[in-house]
Write a protein that holds these residues in place. Structure first.
Motif, PDB file in Angstrom:
ATOM      1  N   LYS A 132      -4.714  16.532   2.987  1.00 11.58           N
ATOM      2  CA  LYS A 132      -4.692  16.289   4.430  1.00 11.58           C
ATOM      3  C   LYS A 132      -4.142  14.878   4.691  1.00 11.58           C
ATOM      4  CE  LYS A 132      -7.889  16.171   8.301  1.00 11.58           C
ATOM      5  NZ  LYS A 132      -8.044  14.716   8.359  1.00 11.58           N
ATOM      6  N   VAL A 133      -3.096  14.808   5.472  1.00 12.02           N
ATOM      7  CA  VAL A 133      -2.502  13.500   5.773  1.00 12.02           C
ATOM      8  C   VAL A 133      -2.426  13.313   7.288  1.00 12.02           C
ATOM      9  CG1 VAL A 133      -1.154  13.233   3.656  1.00 12.02           C
ATOM     10  CG2 VAL A 133      -0.194  14.522   5.573  1.00 12.02           C
ATOM     11  N   ARG A 149       0.868  -1.178   0.000  1.00 13.60           N
ATOM     12  CA  ARG A 149       0.000   0.000   0.000  1.00 13.60           C
ATOM     13  C   ARG A 149       0.897   1.218   0.000  1.00 13.60           C
ATOM     14  NH1 ARG A 149      -3.414  -2.911   3.626  1.00 13.60           N
ATOM     15  NH2 ARG A 149      -5.338  -3.450   2.525  1.00 13.60           N
ATOM     16  N   ALA A 150       0.593   2.158  -0.879  1.00 14.49           N
ATOM     17  CA  ALA A 150       1.391   3.377  -0.904  1.00 14.49           C
ATOM     18  C   ALA A 150       0.549   4.506  -1.469  1.00 14.49           C
ATOM     19  CB  ALA A 150       2.640   3.183  -1.759  1.00 14.49           C
ATOM     20  N   TYR A 185      -2.808   4.461   3.993  1.00 16.28           N
ATOM     21  CA  TYR A 185      -1.818   4.246   2.929  1.00 16.28           C
ATOM     22  C   TYR A 185      -0.594   5.087   3.258  1.00 16.28           C
ATOM     23  CZ  TYR A 185      -5.597   2.069   0.350  1.00 16.28           C
ATOM     24  OH  TYR A 185      -6.618   1.239  -0.019  1.00 16.28           O
ATOM     25  N   PRO A 186       0.574   4.457   3.453  1.00 12.71           N
ATOM     26  CA  PRO A 186       1.782   5.241   3.756  1.00 12.71           C
ATOM     27  C   PRO A 186       2.132   6.172   2.592  1.00 12.71           C
ATOM     28  CG  PRO A 186       2.151   2.887   4.093  1.00 12.71           C
ATOM     29  CD  PRO A 186       0.840   3.022   3.399  1.00 12.71           C
ATOM     30  N   GLY A 233       5.956   9.425  13.322  1.00 10.75           N
ATOM     31  CA  GLY A 233       6.897   9.657  12.233  1.00 10.75           C
ATOM     32  C   GLY A 233       6.473   9.070  10.890  1.00 10.75           C
ATOM     33  N   VAL A 234       5.362   8.359  10.868  1.00 11.79           N
ATOM     34  CA  VAL A 234       4.894   7.797   9.597  1.00 11.79           C
ATOM     35  C   VAL A 234       3.736   8.653   9.081  1.00 11.79           C
ATOM     36  CG1 VAL A 234       4.000   5.748   8.442  1.00 11.79           C
ATOM     37  CG2 VAL A 234       5.538   5.503  10.397  1.00 11.79           C
ATOM     38  N   THR A 235       3.876   9.119   7.833  1.00 11.21           N
ATOM     39  CA  THR A 235       2.815   9.915   7.238  1.00 11.21           C
ATOM     40  C   THR A 235       1.919   8.981   6.431  1.00 11.21           C
ATOM     41  OG1 THR A 235       4.438  11.652   7.037  1.00 11.21           O
ATOM     42  CG2 THR A 235       2.370  11.984   5.885  1.00 11.21           C
TER      43      THR A 235
END
Lengths: 425, 310
Positions: free
Chosen positions: B113-114, B104-105, B130-131, B119-121
């Motif tokens: 908007k995230v 997943r990306a 979804y990273p 530390g993971v967006t």
């Protein structure tokens, strides 16, 4: 005949030099042509006058019943028409009225690319029997707009003819239309089309074609191109419409106030609202809605930046190419000279006059650049973008290069003759 | 070849390697700009109606590099994407391109908007995170600053044939026939239609490459002619031809190593997420390889053809 001797042993390097200069010339020609094309694009769609804040204007009669009820009164339609006229006469804002719709054209001669819905998720209806037109019709893409929108988006007749907006009157036997540039070859100027405009049979006369890649801001898209569209002009005013055609003019009036309102950037929304309120009070129409359309000015800046980014990128790579080529040209010229200098020295010692030796060197340079000129003309003629200004600039550039090269080669010959130039050997 | 002319040759090698790297970077950046100006579609994209699974298998079989898009329900700015092969890189200003290995990306524009968590967006779509691996647009402030591209299982509507956009350079005719494509409206050329970039850029590139190749050949020949005198002397001193050849080629290669490493290093730092290391390495080494090849052949020709030397 020292001239022919001069190319002995240096033919390969000379040909390489000729090709490098010619190719560099072609890339420079392209860059100049692109610079002009960029300037045209910026002037056409991104001039300072096109930098504006846009608001979307529409009616707020979203309920179909309320809409039908409102439209059924001729008085109401006249109110809308007056509202539109009042807004148009206000100098502080521009009403850019534009509306796209499917336009059934009978005996249509173009292909499916002109069809309404082509390229979208919509299914194409294809040729079908239109009873009001009494024949097989195709629904084509059409855009109706007023003079303010036409001028705001810098749309022009490709032939440079001014469009006569004052004469537009839908009660005339025929209405002049402009066609998008992809219609060239399908219809000619003077051709007549019969279509169905808002359930009324309308006759159109083709009076011109738009410039290729004409575009406008529509449905939140600055890159909305009109090449496949029939452009139908709105009349200047419809306040005095014939009572018998209230149905048609009712639809038209609502279409006409479906507009963008453009004001100078930085104008406060309150000013726009109060101008609208005044026009509404004077005309008696107050069922309008106004929304801010910030995407226009954002896209305006971003698309312009994108175009200029592209230019910057091309200029950077051209500078890299010029540097690379000049080093290669210098290396090849030096190599050729080294080959030639032994003969020059020998001839000088045999008593040949210095001016004769210089003359031969000059003739060699002239031949080199004549070959470059031939190669350049040959290559540039094969490019799709012909443009005389770029040609002129490149000719001047190659001529300057020739002068520099000739002077340098003359000096090389001289230092060789004087025997002080041991390092050139 | 004395030290001075060797230095000059190395300078030329450096120059043409830089030119080659610059042309490669230019090409990718220009394509990315073009994608950015047209909603991430190139002018070759087509609209088809099929299921994602069928399309993917068709394209995989034809070995084409393509990108397949489908709008996701809810918001027109969110699309799912599958890549086959190696399509042109998307315009990014930070992060990296999508990779086949990403389960997943997400690629998002700067104004999307995230979520930030340890530390993971991530970007949330229908309850799934979804990273975020990269940020769309060559600059943060761009036409795609609100766009979201998602890669992940189950995003394509596989229950029924639906509209999707296929964007690839040379999609197999057989595939096209089965898909009955219709051109995509969005693929009209976008911002690029405003200027003549569509034919200016290919001409510039083609001639740029020719210039680089010609320059490299000329450099190789120049180097060979400059090392000729030394080779003659070595030959007259009794060295074997092959030995002389190997010696001069190795010498040239050794001298080229440092500038090539420098160019590759600088380009890797400067190019950002737009070009793969492999492509950069190829572009750095191509002119140098050509120069060394021409040098070897020309030197060998000079060594073996001149019987009079003996």
């Amino acid at each position: 005949m020292g001239l022919i001797e001069n190319f002995r042993g240096t033919l390969l390097s000379t040909v390489t030099k000729v090709l490098i200069v010619a190719f560099l010339g072609v890339t420079a020609y392209n860059l100049v042509s692109f610079t002009q094309s960029t300037r045209d694009a910026v002037n056409r769609s991104f001039s300072d006058s096109a930098a504006a804040d846009l608001y979307g204007l529409s009616d707020h009669l979203t309920d179909p019943d309320a809409f039908e009820q409102y439209r059924s009164s001729s008085d109401n339609i006249r109110k809308i028409a007056r509202f539109y006229d009042n807004l148009q006469s206000d100098r502080s804002l521009e009403v850019l009225s534009a509306f796209d719709q499917n336009l059934p054209i009978v005996n249509f001669e173009g292909g499916e690319t002109f069809e309404y819905g082509y390229g979208t998720e919509m299914a194409l209806q294809g040729p079908h029997l239109d009873e009001s037109l009494g024949g097989v019709a195709v629904n084509v893409k059409s855009m109706q707009m007023n003079q303010a929108a036409f001028e705001f988006y810098n749309l022009t007749d490709a032939a440079g003819k001014a469009f006569d907006w004052e004469s537009i009157d839908y009660s005339n036997p025929s209405t002049p239309v402009l066609l998008g540039s992809n219609y060239r070859g399908v219809y000619e100027i003077g051709d007549r089309l019969t279509g169905n405009l808002y359930s009324r049979v309308a006759r159109f006369e083709v009076v011109g074609f738009l410039e290729p890649n004409s575009s406008m801001f529509y449905q939140n898209d600055l890159n909305f191109y009109l090449d496949d569209y029939v452009l139908i002009p709105y009349p200047q005013s419809i306040e005095h419409f014939p009572e018998t055609e209230a149905y048609f003019y009712g639809i038209l009036a609502f279409a006409m106030i479906n507009a963008n309102v453009a004001v100078d950037t930085g104008t406060s929304p309150d000013v726009v609202l109060s101008t609208l309120a005044t026009a509404g009070n004077q005309s008696g129409f107050d069922a309008y809605a106004l929304i801010n359309v910030p995407s226009y000015i954002t896209q305006f800046a971003l698309v312009r930046n994108l175009i200029l980014d592209n230019l910057g990128l091309l200029v950077t790579i051209e500078i890299a190419l010029i540097i690379g080529s000049i080093v290669a040209i210098v290396a090849l010229t030096r190599f050729n000279h080294r080959r030639r200098s032994q003969r020059v020295r020998a001839l000088w010692m045999l008593g040949r006059r210095g001016s004769a030796l210089s003359g031969t060197a000059l003739a060699t340079t002239v031949i080199e650049y004549a070959a470059i000129a031939v190669a350049l003309v040959f290559l540039i003629q094969r490019l799709p973008n012909q443009d005389s200004t770029s040609g002129l600039l490149i000719t001047a550039g190659v001529f300057v290069l020739f002068l520099l090269d000739a002077i340098w080669q003359q000096r090389l010959v001289k230092t060789t003759i004087l025997g002080t130039g041991g390092k050139t050997a | 070849m004395n030290a001075r002319s060797l230095l000059f040759i190395v300078l030329l090698v450096t120059l043409f390697s830089i030119l080659s790297v610059a042309l490669g970077l230019y090409d990718q950046t220009q394509r990315a700009l073009s994608l950015e100006g047209n909603n991430l579609y190139s002018s070759r994209s087509i609209s088809v109606s099929t299921t994602g699974a069928e399309l993917e298998s068709l394209l995989a079989r034809s070995g084409t590099s393509a990108r397949i898009f489908q709008e996701l329900p809810g918001d027109t700015s969110v699309r799912t994407v599958i890549e086959t092969g190696h399509p042109d890189p998307l315009p990014l200003h930070s992060g990296r391109q999508l990779q086949a290995g990403d389960v997943r990306a997400a690629l998002v524009g700067a104004d999307v908007k995230v979520n930030q968590d340890q530390g993971v967006t991530t970007y949330e779509f229908q309850g799934i995170l979804y990273p975020v691996v990269g940020y769309l647009g060559l600059h943060a402030n761009s036409l795609v600053s609100r766009t979201v591209l998602l890669q992940g299982p189950g995003l394509f509507d596989d229950t029924a044939a639906s509209r999707m956009i296929v964007d690839g350079s040379n999609i197999d005719d057989a595939v096209l026939e089965r898909l009955e494509p219709a051109p995509a409206a969005a693929a009209g050329g976008g911002t690029d239609r405003r200027t003549n970039i569509d034919f200016v850029s290919p001409v510039l590139l083609r001639f740029g490459w020719i210039l680089t190749v010609l320059g490299a050949i000329a450099t190789g020949l120049l180097a060979a002619s400059q090392s000729r005198r030394l080779n003659v002397v070595l030959f007259q001193l009794g060295a074997r031809r092959l030995h002389i050849l190997i010696r001069s080629v190795v010498r040239l290669l050794l001298w080229m190593t440092l500038p090539l490493l420098l160019i590759f290093g600088t380009a890797t730092v400067l190019s950002g997420p737009m070009q793969s290391t492999g492509a950069l390495l190829l572009n750095t080494l191509a002119p140098a390889t050509l120069i060394a090849g021409v040098f070897t052949v020309a030197s060998a020709w000079l060594l073996w053809k001149r019987h009079s030397w003996g």
